[in-house]
Design an enzyme around this catalytic site. Structure first.
Site, mmCIF file in Angstrom:
data_model
loop_
_atom_site.group_PDB
_atom_site.id
_atom_site.type_symbol
_atom_site.label_atom_id
_atom_site.label_comp_id
_atom_site.label_asym_id
_atom_site.label_seq_id
_atom_site.Cartn_x
_atom_site.Cartn_y
_atom_site.Cartn_z
ATOM 1 N N LYS A 83 -25.987 29.654 -14.316
ATOM 2 C CA LYS A 83 -24.758 30.376 -14.281
ATOM 3 C C LYS A 83 -23.759 29.651 -14.362
ATOM 4 O O LYS A 83 -23.325 28.629 -13.659
ATOM 5 C CB LYS A 83 -24.749 31.274 -13.087
HETATM 6 O O1 G3P Z 1 -24.647 38.753 -8.789
HETATM 7 C C1 G3P Z 1 -23.156 38.875 -8.145
HETATM 8 C C2 G3P Z 1 -23.248 39.154 -6.824
HETATM 9 O O2 G3P Z 1 -23.709 38.486 -6.134
HETATM 10 C C3 G3P Z 1 -21.812 39.542 -6.279
HETATM 11 O O3 G3P Z 1 -21.803 40.667 -5.439
HETATM 12 O O4 G3P Z 1 -21.409 42.018 -3.540
HETATM 13 O O5 G3P Z 1 -20.423 39.553 -3.758
HETATM 14 O O6 G3P Z 1 -19.764 41.489 -4.993
HETATM 15 P P1 G3P Z 1 -20.649 40.757 -4.322
#
Ligand code: G3P
Length: 214
Positions: A83
């Site tokens: 990533k």
């Molecule tokens: O895969 C990306 C994700 O982990 C981000 O999610 O909930 O931190 O915006 P969030």
């Protein structure tokens, strides 16, 4: 649509893997930090459960360092996707790593041109964060629509991972658009299965089954 689990938690991964619908896992440094386990051991343990792509994030910022880090991460297994946040340095590294056959997941995508550039650099996946866009008053799903449309226009093989999912409707809307993958937190994965009328229906059927002459 492929279902990835957005977590580094081994119990969550083991559980959803047992449902028979898990196609891969995505992690990030914030998710890794929640687990009480050394990074390399955690990546190895996830690899023992999941045969589909496992995204593991690079934290280097300059292309030569990202390339070195990406190569090292990819050694953990053929299903590791490196990533890399979308930056100019990240694009340079994506071009090199993709050319070596390493899967790159370009992350922290918040605009269509970012996704287009990642696809041109050879990324295997792009991860637009729709929930974080919704959080700041933009329509995250519009971004998915644009990216899916652009990739179709030019037959880019890059797959769209809908990320930062907050609720089941996000998954349904992504599926209606035809996005390749949703990466879903465990709590939302559970909500995809549940409906109060299903629970009520099961309860009533079980009660009535007790009254059936046997
Ligand atoms: O895969 C990306 C994700 O982990 C981000 O999610 O909930 O931190 O915006 P969030």
């Amino acid at each position: 649509m492929k279902f990835f689990l957005d977590t580094a938690n081994l119990n969550e991964i083991r559980d959803v893997a047992s449902w028979g619908i898990l196609d891969g896992v995505t992690t990030n440094p914030s998710l890794m930090a929640r687990e009480n386990m050394p990074f390399a051991d955690l990546v190895k343990a996830i690899g023992e459960i999941v045969s589909g792509p496992i995204s593991v994030e690079c934290v280097s910022e300059r292309a030569p360092d990202i390339i070195a880090e990406g190569r090292a991460l990819a050694k953990a297994g053929p299903n590791i996707a490196v990533k890399i946040p979308i930056t100019i340095e990240g694009l340079k590294a994506t071009k090199v790593l993709s050319g070596e056959g390493i899967m790159v997941n370009t992350t922290l995508i918040f605009s269509s041109p970012q996704a287009l550039l990642a696809a041109k650099a050879g990324a295997k996946f792009v991860s637009p964060f729709i929930g974080r866009l919704d959080d700041v008053g933009q329509d995250g799903m519009e971004l998915i629509e644009e990216i899916v449309g652009m990739f179709e226009n030019y037959a880019f093989p890059t797959e769209v991972i809908v990320a930062s999912i907050r609720h089941p409707r996000h998954v349904v809307e992504a599926a209606l658009i035809g996005a390749d993958i949703c990466t879903i937190p465990y709590a939302v994965m559970e909500k995809l299965v549940k409906h109060p009328l299903t629970d009520l229906g099961i309860e009533r059927f079980l009660k009535d089954w007790g009254k059936v002459k046997k």
